[in-house]
Design an enzyme around this catalytic site. Structure first.
Site, PDB file in Angstrom:
ATOM      1  CG  ASP A  57      16.666 -25.399  -8.541  1.00  0.00           C
ATOM      2  OD1 ASP A  57      15.379 -25.182  -8.449  1.00  0.00           O
ATOM      3  OD2 ASP A  57      17.308 -26.248  -8.110  1.00  0.00           O
ATOM      4  CG  ASP A 239       7.507 -47.295 -11.241  1.00  0.00           C
ATOM      5  OD1 ASP A 239       6.596 -46.351 -11.431  1.00  0.00           O
ATOM      6  OD2 ASP A 239       8.436 -47.652 -12.058  1.00  0.00           O
ATOM      7  CD  GLU A 303       2.524 -47.334 -12.099  1.00  0.00           C
ATOM      8  OE1 GLU A 303       2.366 -46.569 -13.038  1.00  0.00           O
ATOM      9  OE2 GLU A 303       3.787 -48.224 -12.153  1.00  0.00           O
TER      10      GLU A 303
HETATM   11  C1  NOJ Z   1       5.184 -45.578 -13.798  1.00  0.00           C
HETATM   12  C2  NOJ Z   1       5.379 -44.344 -13.685  1.00  0.00           C
HETATM   13  O1  NOJ Z   1       4.153 -43.831 -12.930  1.00  0.00           O
HETATM   14  C3  NOJ Z   1       6.162 -43.626 -14.720  1.00  0.00           C
HETATM   15  O2  NOJ Z   1       6.000 -42.214 -14.445  1.00  0.00           O
HETATM   16  C4  NOJ Z   1       7.326 -44.122 -14.956  1.00  0.00           C
HETATM   17  O3  NOJ Z   1       7.738 -43.555 -16.162  1.00  0.00           O
HETATM   18  C5  NOJ Z   1       7.285 -45.397 -15.365  1.00  0.00           C
HETATM   19  N1  NOJ Z   1       6.460 -46.281 -14.258  1.00  0.00           N
HETATM   20  C6  NOJ Z   1       8.690 -46.053 -15.194  1.00  0.00           C
HETATM   21  O4  NOJ Z   1       9.287 -46.188 -14.097  1.00  0.00           O
END
Ligand code: NOJ
Length: 581
Positions: A57, A239, A303
């Site tokens: 897909d 995140d 992160e």
């Molecule tokens: C960090 C992520 O790595 C990124 O890809 C995302 O757009 C933002 N956080 C928001 O979640």
């Protein structure tokens, strides 16, 4: 001086003979720390949309990943981090989660996740899943309930709803901007059609921020963590870990002191009332307590675009996360003095809290280092490259990227690789603007290309449809023309290919236990040379504009062919043993 090159496989064979016995159960705390995968692992980031598509897909999926895990085991990584695969309208490539406990049908099913995990574990690979706790999708059942409920209701209290400023609430509650450009607030419409309250979204309109002051939100996420831990996930990449708690009262940004949420392309570190608030650490302490109740060992990785490094180290204190991405390292260009400074500062900050240091050069949010490092240390890091922009010098970029990866993989601690960097893939820098999917593109009024260039499907087999990405010609985003020559099957087993370099480096890193090693700078080789010793291995990179003498010793490997005259060419890294430094 000997630059006679012993073949990597000869050295590897000798070393692995001893390695099997040296991995026997650790008997001292130091040995235990050295054997802890959470301190030394090489982690490979899979971006599911563009890794491998099993059903044709055009979007990669979990069975596609499972089918290609052997290649990652062969590459020699220790763990795989999967970017989000949860139920999601894909407004931000899955970082907009509608159901944290299910798999989106475009990626497969929970049974597919279980199969992926089982296969990974059978290959000795850990699996880290991506957790997105700052915001959900606007299609999450709780956000829908919040929109349907009245201001002040318990449903609204799970998110950050506020009345607007101005006579009729027509102005946003404060002056914050979205990381993807434009305002960080969207106004709602009441059931009777009149304008209502505003809600906060540090990212896209379709990514409303949770209110982490609300105990119900905290309890919900502990339950989500438990859901994936019970399924056997080895941990979480968290995140925007620095954004969950906002300053009380949501004060305006002060433009004199704050960069704000706007991603500054000269360094995406942000200051302001929405980032790195001290109380965010309460959350991670509670998560760590949960993870510690599981065996085998599970990991939490932050992160967090936080500066200075001493603030970042707060996230990896003994009772919080195990690792934090080192974006200072990613942001440092190709320059010896700058890199030395960043490496020193990173190690020092982590040592203070007893945490391992991590290293990263590329991920799904930045221009790949092949397409970036030709810039040296000058100029800002671009947020995507478009056809009309100055095009990267691929040859120079690749040479530096290989040298820089080899420099990184010799360092103690954990290293993160982004899918495709082992093939030397560049960004797609001539992508048709009409095909862009990153919300930054339209939210910036079409001025910033955004991140699609580093997210195009991987090339596996040069002769196959979609270069082996999919069983059809459908590849979602198109692959650049250069992809066919860089396909994995064109590089596998080819001496001197980028893939061969990564594979050899990872094998040697494991055999010499470099992840658990230490760093000692070598002195006196000139300002443009980086040299360090990690255990038995000496690593030297030439970042100047002249070849320099290579230390005497046995060359294990190098990022490019070495000449017979005993020099280390410009933009090359070499690994040596028994070096005379
Ligand atoms: C960090 C992520 O790595 C990124 O890809 C995302 O757009 C933002 N956080 C928001 O979640």
């Amino acid at each position: 001086m000997s630059i006679e090159e012993t073949t990597t496989s000869e050295i590897f064979d000798q070393l692995t003979a001893g390695f099997a016995s040296s991995t026997a159960a650790a008997s001292t705390p130091a040995e235990a720390a050295a054997d802890d995968w959470r301190r030394t692992a090489v982690v490979y980031q899979v971006y599911p949309r563009s890794f491998a598509d099993s059903n044709g897909d055009g979007v990669g999926d979990l069975p596609g990943i499972t089918g290609r895990l052997d290649a990652l085991a062969e590459l020699g990584v220790d763990a795989v981090w999967l970017s989000p695969f949860y139920t999601s309208p894909q407004a931000d490539a899955g970082y907009d989660v509608a159901d944290y406990r299910d798999v989106d049908p475009i990626f497969g099913t929970l049974a597919d996740f279980d199969a992926l995990l089982a296969k990974a574990h059978s290959l000795g690979l850990k699996v880290i899943v991506d957790l997105v706790p700052n915001h959900s999708s606007d299609e999450h059942v709780w956000f829908r309930a919040a929109l349907a409920a009245a201001p002040g209701s318990p449903e609204r209290a799970r998110y950050i709803f506020r009345d607007g400023r101005g006579e009729n609430g027509e102005l946003p509650p404060n002056n914050w901007e979205s990381c993807f450009r434009g305002p960080a607030w969207t106004r709602t419409t009441n059931a009777d059609g009149t304008p209502g309250q505003w809600y906060l979204h540090l990212f896209d309109t379709k990514q409303p921020d949770w209110d982490w002051e609300n105990p119900e939100v905290r309890a919900e996420f502990l339950s989500v963590l438990k859901f994936w831990l019970d399924r056997g996930a080895d941990g979480f990449r968290v995140d925007v870990a620095h954004s969950l708690i906002k300053a009380p009262g949501l004060p305006d940004l002060d433009p004199r002191v704050d960069d704000g949420p706007e991603v500054d392309t000269e360094g995406a570190f942000m200051t302001g009332p929405m980032w790195d608030q001290d109380r965010v650490h309460e959350v991670y302490q509670s998560w760590r307590a949960l993870l510690d109740s599981y065996t085998p060992d599970r990991i939490l990785v932050a992160e967090a675009w936080v500066q200075p490094l001493s603030r970042l180290a707060n996230y990896v204190r003994p009772d919080e996360m195990h690792q934090a991405f080192n974006f200072d390292y990613l942001e440092t260009g190709w320059g010896a003095a700058e890199l030395r400074r960043t490496i020193d500062a990173s190690m020092a900050a982590n040592q203070l809290v007893g945490a391992p240091t991590t290293w990263v050069l590329s991920n799904h949010d930045v221009v790949r280092h092949v397409s970036r490092l030709w810039l040296g240390t000058d100029g800002p890091r671009p947020n995507g490259i478009r056809a009309g922009d100055t095009q990267p010098d691929y040859e120079l970029g690749l040479r530096r990227a290989k040298a820089s990866s080899l420099l990184m993989l010799g360092l103690p601690g954990s290293a993160y690789l982004y899918q495709g960097e082992e093939l030397g893939l560049p960004d797609h820098t001539s992508l048709d603007d009409d095909l862009r999917q990153d919300p930054t593109w339209w939210r910036s009024q079409y001025t910033e290309a955004g991140r699609d260039g580093c997210r195009v499907p991987l090339p596996w087999e040069a002769g196959a449809p979609g270069l082996g990405f999919a069983p059809s010609e459908q590849t979602g985003l198109p692959q650049p023309d250069s992809s066919a020559d860089l396909a994995r099957d064109q590089q596998a087993g080819v001496d001197g290919s980028t893939l061969d370099m990564y594979q050899s480096a990872l094998a040697l890193r494991r055999a010499f236990k470099l992840g658990a090693g230490s760093l000692e700078w070598t002195a006196g080789r000139g300002a443009d040379i980086i040299g360090y010793v990690n255990g038995e291995v000496t690593v030297v990179s030439n970042m100047g504009d002249q070849p320099v003498p290579l230390p005497s010793g046995e060359v294990l490997m190098a990022s490019a062919d070495l000449p017979a005259d005993g020099t280390l060419p410009v933009d090359v890294t070499a690994w040596l043993v028994s070096a005379d430094i």
